[in-house]
Design a protein around this motif. Structure first.
Motif, PDB file in Angstrom:
ATOM      1  N   THR A   1      15.509   0.861 -48.552  1.00 41.93           N
ATOM      2  CA  THR A   1      16.261   0.415 -47.292  1.00 41.93           C
ATOM      3  C   THR A   1      15.692  -0.888 -46.958  1.00 41.93           C
ATOM      4  OG1 THR A   1      16.393   2.823 -46.688  1.00 41.93           O
ATOM      5  CG2 THR A   1      16.882   0.943 -44.945  1.00 41.93           C
ATOM      6  N   PRO A   2      16.565  -2.246 -47.159  1.00 43.31           N
ATOM      7  CA  PRO A   2      16.208  -3.394 -46.683  1.00 43.31           C
ATOM      8  C   PRO A   2      16.277  -3.723 -45.380  1.00 43.31           C
ATOM      9  CG  PRO A   2      18.439  -3.234 -47.712  1.00 43.31           C
ATOM     10  CD  PRO A   2      17.888  -1.985 -47.635  1.00 43.31           C
TER      11      PRO A   2
ATOM     12  N   ASN B   1      10.765  -2.232 -31.470  1.00 41.09           N
ATOM     13  CA  ASN B   1      10.386  -1.624 -30.306  1.00 41.09           C
ATOM     14  C   ASN B   1      10.397  -2.716 -29.139  1.00 41.09           C
ATOM     15  OD1 ASN B   1       9.877   0.802 -31.881  1.00 41.09           O
ATOM     16  ND2 ASN B   1       7.369   0.284 -31.492  1.00 41.09           N
ATOM     17  N   GLY B   2      11.686  -3.539 -29.220  1.00 39.54           N
ATOM     18  CA  GLY B   2      11.908  -4.320 -27.945  1.00 39.54           C
ATOM     19  C   GLY B   2      11.541  -5.756 -27.969  1.00 39.54           C
ATOM     20  N   SER B   3      10.593  -6.055 -29.179  1.00 41.61           N
ATOM     21  CA  SER B   3       9.995  -7.463 -29.529  1.00 41.61           C
ATOM     22  C   SER B   3      10.573  -8.075 -30.677  1.00 41.61           C
ATOM     23  CB  SER B   3       8.532  -7.514 -29.448  1.00 41.61           C
ATOM     24  OG  SER B   3       8.139  -6.970 -28.267  1.00 41.61           O
TER      25      SER B   3
ATOM     26  N   GLU C   1      13.169   0.933 -34.042  1.00 41.52           N
ATOM     27  CA  GLU C   1      12.407   1.623 -33.029  1.00 41.52           C
ATOM     28  C   GLU C   1      11.432   2.543 -33.750  1.00 41.52           C
ATOM     29  OE1 GLU C   1      12.372   1.383 -29.715  1.00 41.52           O
ATOM     30  OE2 GLU C   1      14.047  -0.206 -29.687  1.00 41.52           O
ATOM     31  N   LEU C   2       9.974   2.383 -33.496  1.00 40.27           N
ATOM     32  CA  LEU C   2       9.026   2.922 -34.446  1.00 40.27           C
ATOM     33  C   LEU C   2       8.204   3.836 -33.549  1.00 40.27           C
ATOM     34  CD1 LEU C   2       7.502   1.452 -37.282  1.00 40.27           C
ATOM     35  CD2 LEU C   2       5.976   2.177 -35.532  1.00 40.27           C
TER      36      LEU C   2
ATOM     37  N   ARG D   1       0.273   5.013 -41.299  1.00 42.38           N
ATOM     38  CA  ARG D   1       0.437   5.845 -42.404  1.00 42.38           C
ATOM     39  C   ARG D   1       1.852   6.402 -42.189  1.00 42.38           C
ATOM     40  NH1 ARG D   1      -4.204  10.358 -41.865  1.00 42.38           N
ATOM     41  NH2 ARG D   1      -2.286  11.389 -42.879  1.00 42.38           N
ATOM     42  N   ALA D   2       2.610   6.415 -43.225  1.00 44.90           N
ATOM     43  CA  ALA D   2       3.891   6.720 -43.409  1.00 44.90           C
ATOM     44  C   ALA D   2       4.317   8.295 -43.010  1.00 44.90           C
ATOM     45  CB  ALA D   2       4.443   6.550 -44.702  1.00 44.90           C
ATOM     46  N   ASP D   3       3.277   9.141 -43.160  1.00 40.25           N
ATOM     47  CA  ASP D   3       3.408  10.659 -42.735  1.00 40.25           C
ATOM     48  C   ASP D   3       3.270  10.736 -41.285  1.00 40.25           C
ATOM     49  OD1 ASP D   3       0.664  10.137 -42.558  1.00 40.25           O
ATOM     50  OD2 ASP D   3       0.352  12.023 -43.483  1.00 40.25           O
ATOM     51  N   ARG D   4       3.066   9.627 -40.461  1.00 46.36           N
ATOM     52  CA  ARG D   4       2.872   9.733 -38.940  1.00 46.36           C
ATOM     53  C   ARG D   4       3.757   8.724 -38.227  1.00 46.36           C
ATOM     54  NH1 ARG D   4      -2.709  11.750 -37.191  1.00 46.36           N
ATOM     55  NH2 ARG D   4      -3.405  12.744 -39.020  1.00 46.36           N
ATOM     56  N   VAL D   5       4.741   8.313 -38.675  1.00 47.64           N
ATOM     57  CA  VAL D   5       5.699   7.340 -38.208  1.00 47.64           C
ATOM     58  C   VAL D   5       7.042   8.109 -38.280  1.00 47.64           C
ATOM     59  CG1 VAL D   5       6.782   5.437 -38.336  1.00 47.64           C
ATOM     60  CG2 VAL D   5       4.339   5.416 -38.983  1.00 47.64           C
ATOM     61  N   ALA D   6       7.817   7.799 -37.202  1.00 46.64           N
ATOM     62  CA  ALA D   6       9.218   8.120 -37.288  1.00 46.64           C
ATOM     63  C   ALA D   6       9.848   6.723 -37.088  1.00 46.64           C
ATOM     64  CB  ALA D   6       9.653   8.982 -36.086  1.00 46.64           C
ATOM     65  N   LEU D   7      11.146   6.391 -37.748  1.00 51.07           N
ATOM     66  CA  LEU D   7      11.743   5.225 -37.490  1.00 51.07           C
ATOM     67  C   LEU D   7      12.906   5.274 -37.310  1.00 51.07           C
ATOM     68  CD1 LEU D   7      10.729   2.043 -39.333  1.00 51.07           C
ATOM     69  CD2 LEU D   7      13.075   2.837 -39.510  1.00 51.07           C
ATOM     70  N   GLU D   8      13.754   4.450 -36.477  1.00 51.41           N
ATOM     71  CA  GLU D   8      15.184   4.434 -36.303  1.00 51.41           C
ATOM     72  C   GLU D   8      15.564   3.069 -36.523  1.00 51.41           C
ATOM     73  OE1 GLU D   8      17.157   4.247 -32.193  1.00 51.41           O
ATOM     74  OE2 GLU D   8      17.340   6.422 -32.728  1.00 51.41           O
ATOM     75  N   ARG D   9      16.723   2.669 -37.220  1.00 49.78           N
ATOM     76  CA  ARG D   9      17.302   1.383 -37.539  1.00 49.78           C
ATOM     77  C   ARG D   9      18.661   1.568 -37.102  1.00 49.78           C
ATOM     78  NH1 ARG D   9      19.555  -0.062 -43.059  1.00 49.78           N
ATOM     79  NH2 ARG D   9      19.932  -2.350 -42.743  1.00 49.78           N
ATOM     80  N   ASN D  10      18.843   0.313 -36.079  1.00 54.75           N
ATOM     81  CA  ASN D  10      20.295   0.319 -35.402  1.00 54.75           C
ATOM     82  C   ASN D  10      20.714   1.369 -35.080  1.00 54.75           C
ATOM     83  OD1 ASN D  10      19.924  -2.453 -36.497  1.00 54.75           O
ATOM     84  ND2 ASN D  10      20.731  -2.136 -38.305  1.00 54.75           N
TER      85      ASN D  10
END
Length: 75
Positions: A56-57, A10-12, A65-66, A35-44
């Protein structure tokens, strides 16, 4: 001893020394206390499906970005 994985979260910049040599997205989420069910994640720039997090390593230079969803509102 090898260098820690360094990602941008998230920019840091974040050094993932506590997660070991080959941390996964699932380990990152757990270490942040989400909690995984309350998170969205983008990688690159790509959304990573929750089912792929354990395999996913993370690698130095990854941009993560989370978004953490919080319930609530008017009753």
């Amino acid at each position: 001893m090898s260098e820690p994985i360094v990602v941008t979260l998230n920019g840091s910049e974040r050094h993932l020394t506590e997660l070991g040599q080959q941390p996964t997205i699932a380990e990152l989420i757990a270490s942040l206390g989400f909690r995984a069910d309350r998170v969205a994640l983008e990688r690159n720039g790509e959304i990573v499906p929750r089912t792929a997090w354990p395999e996913t390593p993370l690698a130095t230079g990854d941009r993560i970005e989370l978004v953490h969803f919080v319930g609530g509102g008017r009753g």
